[in-house]
Scaffold this motif. Structure first.
Motif, PDB file in Angstrom:
ATOM      1  N   LEU A  71       0.818  -1.211   0.000  1.00  0.00           N
ATOM      2  CA  LEU A  71       0.000   0.000   0.000  1.00  0.00           C
ATOM      3  C   LEU A  71       0.853   1.262   0.000  1.00  0.00           C
ATOM      4  O   LEU A  71       0.412   2.303  -0.474  1.00  0.00           O
ATOM      5  CB  LEU A  71      -0.949  -0.022   1.205  1.00  0.00           C
ATOM      6  CG  LEU A  71      -2.087  -1.034   1.046  1.00  0.00           C
ATOM      7  CD1 LEU A  71      -2.819  -1.229   2.367  1.00  0.00           C
ATOM      8  CD2 LEU A  71      -3.061  -0.589  -0.029  1.00  0.00           C
ATOM      9  N   LEU A  72       2.066   1.186   0.530  1.00  0.00           N
ATOM     10  CA  LEU A  72       2.925   2.370   0.470  1.00  0.00           C
ATOM     11  C   LEU A  72       3.357   2.642  -0.967  1.00  0.00           C
ATOM     12  O   LEU A  72       3.413   3.795  -1.406  1.00  0.00           O
ATOM     13  CB  LEU A  72       4.153   2.191   1.369  1.00  0.00           C
ATOM     14  CG  LEU A  72       3.866   2.162   2.869  1.00  0.00           C
ATOM     15  CD1 LEU A  72       5.154   1.973   3.668  1.00  0.00           C
ATOM     16  CD2 LEU A  72       3.148   3.438   3.318  1.00  0.00           C
ATOM     17  N   GLU A  73       3.628   1.594  -1.722  1.00  0.00           N
ATOM     18  CA  GLU A  73       3.968   1.804  -3.132  1.00  0.00           C
ATOM     19  C   GLU A  73       2.775   2.387  -3.887  1.00  0.00           C
ATOM     20  O   GLU A  73       2.938   3.246  -4.750  1.00  0.00           O
ATOM     21  CB  GLU A  73       4.410   0.481  -3.767  1.00  0.00           C
ATOM     22  CG  GLU A  73       5.784   0.020  -3.309  1.00  0.00           C
ATOM     23  CD  GLU A  73       6.107  -1.376  -3.819  1.00  0.00           C
ATOM     24  OE1 GLU A  73       5.493  -2.335  -3.304  1.00  0.00           O
ATOM     25  OE2 GLU A  73       6.955  -1.506  -4.708  1.00  0.00           O
ATOM     26  N   MET A  74       1.587   1.904  -3.558  1.00  0.00           N
ATOM     27  CA  MET A  74       0.407   2.450  -4.214  1.00  0.00           C
ATOM     28  C   MET A  74       0.216   3.925  -3.864  1.00  0.00           C
ATOM     29  O   MET A  74      -0.174   4.730  -4.694  1.00  0.00           O
ATOM     30  CB  MET A  74      -0.844   1.641  -3.827  1.00  0.00           C
ATOM     31  CG  MET A  74      -0.918   0.285  -4.478  1.00  0.00           C
ATOM     32  SD  MET A  74      -1.036   0.376  -6.302  1.00  0.00           S
ATOM     33  CE  MET A  74       0.627  -0.105  -6.766  1.00  0.00           C
ATOM     34  N   ALA A  75       0.518   4.285  -2.622  1.00  0.00           N
ATOM     35  CA  ALA A  75       0.409   5.696  -2.230  1.00  0.00           C
ATOM     36  C   ALA A  75       1.392   6.540  -3.036  1.00  0.00           C
ATOM     37  O   ALA A  75       1.073   7.660  -3.460  1.00  0.00           O
ATOM     38  CB  ALA A  75       0.690   5.845  -0.730  1.00  0.00           C
TER      39      ALA A  75
END
Ligand code: FAD
Lengths: 393, 340
Positions: A71-75
């Protein structure tokens, strides 16, 4: 505390930046047809597995792939798309609807809807608002009546943005009028090529085209239902969760400020002084930049909470409220400092920066209206964050 | 990425929530006016080690980073504690960074003496309206191109000021030069940034607390037969202020982190955080006062204590306009004076 993204996410940021630098052209950014979506860009991102990047692996249909981003990469992806001003409404809705289907849908929907959405083959649209209900979304009147193992849908939705490009609409319907309004709703995925559906454009002041959609005896099988019968409100809540996570709305001012700085560095006032040297202009540009850094704080906080597995509700609302209200303010400041040249639009030869600042100024007001108006958002903050009683309305 | 307090920081927080709640109630804050300083409270705080916690252990400090100090500052801000914690802590760090000899430094750090930094350069041999200047025995200030340390007894009284801040003009007679030229400029810029980031933290905490006073009050106060907090106009005013306070808190936290991590953007973030947090706190104080009605304007209520102090936090380094222009020089480059 540590506000730095981990190295793998920063490496991904570099990859995204390189991709966007190579693939965002003036044509990509041109949304003058009113659809804030670019098929070419969308499909290239899908091919990279970025649309399905953050979907939990166990939810992904076997033939799909993806799920290898956190999810951090998606952010990071969402941040970079916004900083670049990429037209990503289609992406936001597609990922949101696919996520809902993967969480709550049956196998048929996962295969028929989520797969094609995440592969970038089709788009979806949100069918919540109606002519008579917007903020009070649970008052939807569009009716779905059971007919054996089928449903027959009649009614009208308003503001079904992207419906003219989309294969599906996620439709909030009334299945029981005898119970309190939140308890008689059911959600469906409806294929937009089903007989009985009509789509009419609704043009707005901004660059955005939306639609009114009409449903006249539209017959669909029960397999198109998502969630329980009369359990549509629970699905709606999941939708809002994914909508806040993905649709961004955190950095609308960033491309505007970039454009403003470019303009001010290259334009002189009546006395021949560069605008960038004018103290009033400098203060406004700095204020806008500070507001963007505040948005970044909110965006990183919500990203981190999501990555921790925490549900962020009110934090997402605060982000949306601050980002959209400050964007509207910045757009005024910046257009004003351009004087009459600020009025010139895309298409006029002398329009500064191709009229992009004027487009921002026309786009900004809708951001405090759609996705929950600022008033509704303040109600939420007052009740959920400050613990105040339900307001007297 | 880690956006919650560490277990150690939570332990510090527990200690200082209790400390300031007990030792700095509104009666103490009021009694410390007009000077804005309570020597007894300062002695108690010094006994906890907090004022020198962010100095290395080798020179008698606690070896903590700014983030841990910020946890203490938050509680001091929440309770409006009349102690020059930020000024003192930053001055010690500056003196250490400028290689002040360990004996002198330890002597300041380990006693109840107070050090302070002037946020603006001295003019004609005097540092003007130095924060904590009324109570500090040691002043660090940029004098021309030199960073100097002046050791003169504190005047112990401050010109009447709305923020009840212990500020004072300080003549520099016989000051000792600690650094010169580019080094002095770099050191003072870093110290100012640390002051900005911690003052931003403090202002956001003041804003959060004054807003909470407002929220508590509107739940209690009834008019037209209902709590005034059930009126939507009141709710929306408080909601807007609270969103800005949340944003301010995150920006201050990011500035403190950036300074601890020596990030290239640290000084800019600190200056931004100072402006935004003070502004947010001013709006929170204004909203809280408005929704208290007439009582909020009464001296007897605490809202006005916050309202006045927050303004002090904003104005001490210079007018907001001048702060925005200084930031513009960093973010946009200096005024070129040219034309395209
Ligand atoms: C360009 C555009 C695209 C959109 N795209 C979509 C889409 O794809 N799918 C979709 O379903 N919807 C979409 N919407 C609809 C959008 O979500 C609604 O417009 C929005 O929720 C507000 O509803 P409304 O327009 O009916 O206004 P109303 O709800 O009628 O509100 C009118 C005014 O009253 C205020 N108000 C209402 N209730 C309260 C209250 N309780 N307290 C205080 N003030 C209140 C509102 O803030 C607003 O200022 C879109 C809208 C626009 C303009």
């Amino acid at each position: 505390m540590d506000f730095a993204f981990p190295p793998h996410a920063e490496a991904f940021r570099t990859e995204v930046r390189e991709f966007l630098a190579a693939n965002i052209t003036p044509e990509t950014l041109d949304v003058s047809d009113g659809t804030i979506h670019d098929w070419d860009l969308h499909q290239k991102m899908a091919a990279k597995g970025w649309l399905s990047g953050a979907v939990p692996e166990e939810l992904i249909p076997p033939d799909l792939g993806g799920g290898d981003r956190d999810l951090l990469e998606m952010a990071v992806l969402i941040e970079e798309l916004q900083l670049a001003g990429a037209p990503a409404d289609g992406l936001g809705v597609a990922v949101c609807v696919a996520s809902m289907v993967l969480e709550l849908g049956n196998d048929f929907l996962k295969e028929t809807v989520a797969g094609p959405l995440l592969r970038g083959e089709v788009l979806a649209s949100f069918g919540y608002s109606e002519p008579e209900s917007g903020s009070d979304v649970a008052a939807a009147q569009t009716k779905a009546a059971r007919d054996g193992d089928h449903w027959v849908i009649n009614g009208q939705k308003m503001w079904t943005t992207l419906a003219h490009e989309a294969a599906f609409v996620i439709l909030l319907t009334r299945t029981n009028a005898e119970v309190p309004k939140h308890k008689g709703l059911t959600m469906f995925l409806v294929p937009l090529d089903a007989p009985g559906i009509e789509i009419q454009p609704v043009w707005t002041m901004g660059t955005e085209r939306s639609n009114a959609t009409f449903y006249d005896d539209v017959r669909i099988g029960d397999e198109w239902r998502i969630g329980e019968v009369d359990g549509g409100w629970a699905v709606m809540k999941a939708a809002l969760k994914y909508e806040r996570g993905i649709a961004g709305g955190q950095f609308p001012s960033a491309p505007l400020l970039d454009a403003a700085i470019t303009y001010c560095r290259t334009t002189t006032d009546a006395d021949g002084r560069l605008l960038i040297d004018d103290p009033t202009v400098r203060e406004q540009l700095v204020r806008a930049r500070i507001d963007i850094e505040v948005c970044r704080g909110f965006a990183y906080k919500t990203a981190w909470m999501a990555a921790q597995g925490d549900f962020f509700g009110v934090e997402g609302s605060m982000t949306k409220l601050f980002a959209s209200e400050s964007y509207k303010q910045h757009a005024h400041w910046i257009l004003d400092l351009m004087g009459p040249e600020g009025l010139l639009q895309h298409g006029a030869d002398a329009a500064p920066l191709g009229g992009s600042i004027e487009e921002h100024w026309r786009h900004a007001p809708v951001t405090t209206i759609y996705g929950g108006t600022s008033q509704i958002t303040r109600n939420l903050v007052a009740e959920q964050h400050l613990g105040l009683p339900r307001a007297r309305r | 990425m880690q956006l919650a307090l560490t277990p150690d920081e939570r332990a510090v927080q527990d200690v200082f929530v209790a400390f300031f709640t007990n030792e700095s109630p509104p009666e103490i804050v009021r009694a410390a006016e007009p000077l804005g300083f309570d020597a007894e409270l300062w002695a108690k705080l010094a006994a906890t080690g907090a004022p020198s916690m962010a100095l290395p252990e080798s020179v008698g400090g606690g070896g903590a980073d700014l983030a841990a100090l910020a946890v203490v500052v938050e509680e001091a801000g929440r309770t409006l504690a009349p102690v020059p914690l930020i000024e003192h802590a930053i001055a010690l760090r500056l003196a250490h960074a400028a290689d002040l000899d360990a004996t002198t430094l330890a002597a300041i750090a380990s006693s109840n003496r107070i050090a302070a930094i002037a946020l603006r350069p001295a003019v004609g041999g005097t540092a003007g309206l130095v924060p904590a200047g009324a109570v500090a025995d040691v002043i660090l200030v940029l004098d021309g191109t030199d960073l100097v340390l002046a050791e003169v007894p504190a005047p112990a009284h401050a010109p009447a000021n709305t923020a009840a801040a212990p500020l004072a003009d300080r003549p520099l007679g016989g000051a000792k030069v600690l650094a010169t030229g580019a080094k002095a400029a770099r050191l003072i810029a870093r110290a100012r940034a640390e002051w900005f980031a911690l003052t931003a933290t403090e202002a956001a905490a003041m804003g959060r607390q004054v807003l909470q006073l407002g929220v508590d009050y509107v739940m209690e106060r009834t008019q037209f037969g209902v709590p005034v907090g059930s009126f939507q106009a009141v709710q929306h005013g408080l909601a807007d202020a609270s969103v800005r306070i949340e944003g301010a808190t995150l920006l201050a936290q990011r500035a403190v982190w950036a300074l601890d991590a020596d990030r290239p953007e640290a000084n800019e973030l600190a200056a931004m955080a100072h402006l935004f947090c003070c502004d947010a706190a001013q709006q929170a104080a204004a909203a809280s006062m408005q929704f208290h009605g007439g009582y909020g304007y009464a001296e007897e209520y605490d809202v006005q204590l916050y309202y006045r102090r927050v303004k002090g936090r904003m104005l001490l380094p210079g007018s907001p306009g001048s702060q925005y222009q200084a930031l513009a020089d960093d973010l946009l480059g200096p005024v070129s004076g040219g034309a395209s």
